[in-house]
Design an enzyme around this catalytic site. Sequence first.
Site, PDB file in Angstrom:
ATOM      1  N   HIS A  73       0.838  -1.201   0.000  1.00 13.77           N
ATOM      2  CA  HIS A  73       0.000   0.000   0.000  1.00 13.77           C
ATOM      3  C   HIS A  73       0.874   1.252   0.000  1.00 13.77           C
ATOM      4  O   HIS A  73       0.639   2.193  -0.765  1.00 13.77           O
ATOM      5  CB  HIS A  73      -0.914   0.031   1.226  1.00 13.77           C
ATOM      6  CG  HIS A  73      -1.928  -1.055   1.266  1.00 13.77           C
ATOM      7  ND1 HIS A  73      -2.191  -1.767   2.423  1.00 13.77           N
ATOM      8  CD2 HIS A  73      -2.762  -1.547   0.320  1.00 13.77           C
ATOM      9  CE1 HIS A  73      -3.148  -2.639   2.173  1.00 13.77           C
ATOM     10  NE2 HIS A  73      -3.505  -2.537   0.896  1.00 13.77           N
TER      11      HIS A  73
ATOM     12  N   LYS B 251     -16.241  -6.755   4.256  1.00 15.27           N
ATOM     13  CA  LYS B 251     -15.081  -7.033   5.100  1.00 15.27           C
ATOM     14  C   LYS B 251     -15.408  -6.680   6.547  1.00 15.27           C
ATOM     15  O   LYS B 251     -16.248  -5.829   6.823  1.00 15.27           O
ATOM     16  CB  LYS B 251     -13.866  -6.232   4.626  1.00 15.27           C
ATOM     17  CG  LYS B 251     -13.407  -6.643   3.242  1.00 15.27           C
ATOM     18  CD  LYS B 251     -12.159  -5.911   2.839  1.00 15.27           C
ATOM     19  CE  LYS B 251     -11.693  -6.363   1.463  1.00 15.27           C
ATOM     20  NZ  LYS B 251     -10.445  -5.689   1.081  1.00 15.27           N
TER      21      LYS B 251
ATOM     22  N   ARG C 296      -2.138  -6.790  -7.607  1.00 17.78           N
ATOM     23  CA  ARG C 296      -1.043  -7.731  -7.370  1.00 17.78           C
ATOM     24  C   ARG C 296      -1.002  -8.863  -8.373  1.00 17.78           C
ATOM     25  O   ARG C 296       0.050  -9.436  -8.616  1.00 17.78           O
ATOM     26  CB  ARG C 296      -1.156  -8.330  -5.959  1.00 17.78           C
ATOM     27  CG  ARG C 296      -0.954  -7.316  -4.859  1.00 17.78           C
ATOM     28  CD  ARG C 296      -1.302  -7.892  -3.513  1.00 17.78           C
ATOM     29  NE  ARG C 296      -2.744  -8.174  -3.509  1.00 17.78           N
ATOM     30  CZ  ARG C 296      -3.328  -9.132  -2.807  1.00 17.78           C
ATOM     31  NH1 ARG C 296      -2.617  -9.901  -2.033  1.00 17.78           N
ATOM     32  NH2 ARG C 296      -4.632  -9.309  -2.871  1.00 17.78           N
TER      33      ARG C 296
ATOM     34  N   SER D 214      -3.117  -7.716   2.964  1.00 16.01           N
ATOM     35  CA  SER D 214      -3.573  -7.438   4.331  1.00 16.01           C
ATOM     36  C   SER D 214      -4.063  -8.717   4.997  1.00 16.01           C
ATOM     37  O   SER D 214      -3.835  -8.933   6.187  1.00 16.01           O
ATOM     38  CB  SER D 214      -4.686  -6.391   4.313  1.00 16.01           C
ATOM     39  OG  SER D 214      -4.183  -5.145   3.923  1.00 16.01           O
TER      40      SER D 214
END
Length: 141
Positions: free
Chosen positions: A16, A40, A90, A126
């Site tokens: 990040h 989330k 990613r 994360s």
Amino acid sequence: MRAVYPGSFDPFTAGHANVVNRARGLFDEVVVLVAVNGTKHPTINEEERAAAVRAILPVEWTSVTVVAWGGLTSAYCRSRDVGVIVRGVRNTTDLQAECQLAAMNQSLGVPTVFLPALPELAAVSSTAVRALGTLPPSTQP
């Protein structure tokens, strides 16, 4: 031009930080938008996550601000004259999901710019950091 980099950032990783650093080289101002994502379940609330991100980012990055936000990213952009959304990707799985979000945001008047992860940071997520229970050795770019 102002850009926004939205995410849940639970926690904020070296990947990040790298995206923010690269985005600040492309845009006049970058807003790290610590967002609420209904799918989330973060370990801390968005205000606490925003404070954690502020504490990690170098103070000399004066063109970067951090804001907690509970609404749509495109609504934030339109209400604050932000011209573009920045997203890090990613892998191809990220790209597929991000393309769907980018199409929605484009239909709402806000384009998206994708920044691919550096190879050495592509495996850092994360979710993985939470599973390990620690932050990577360096969250600096």
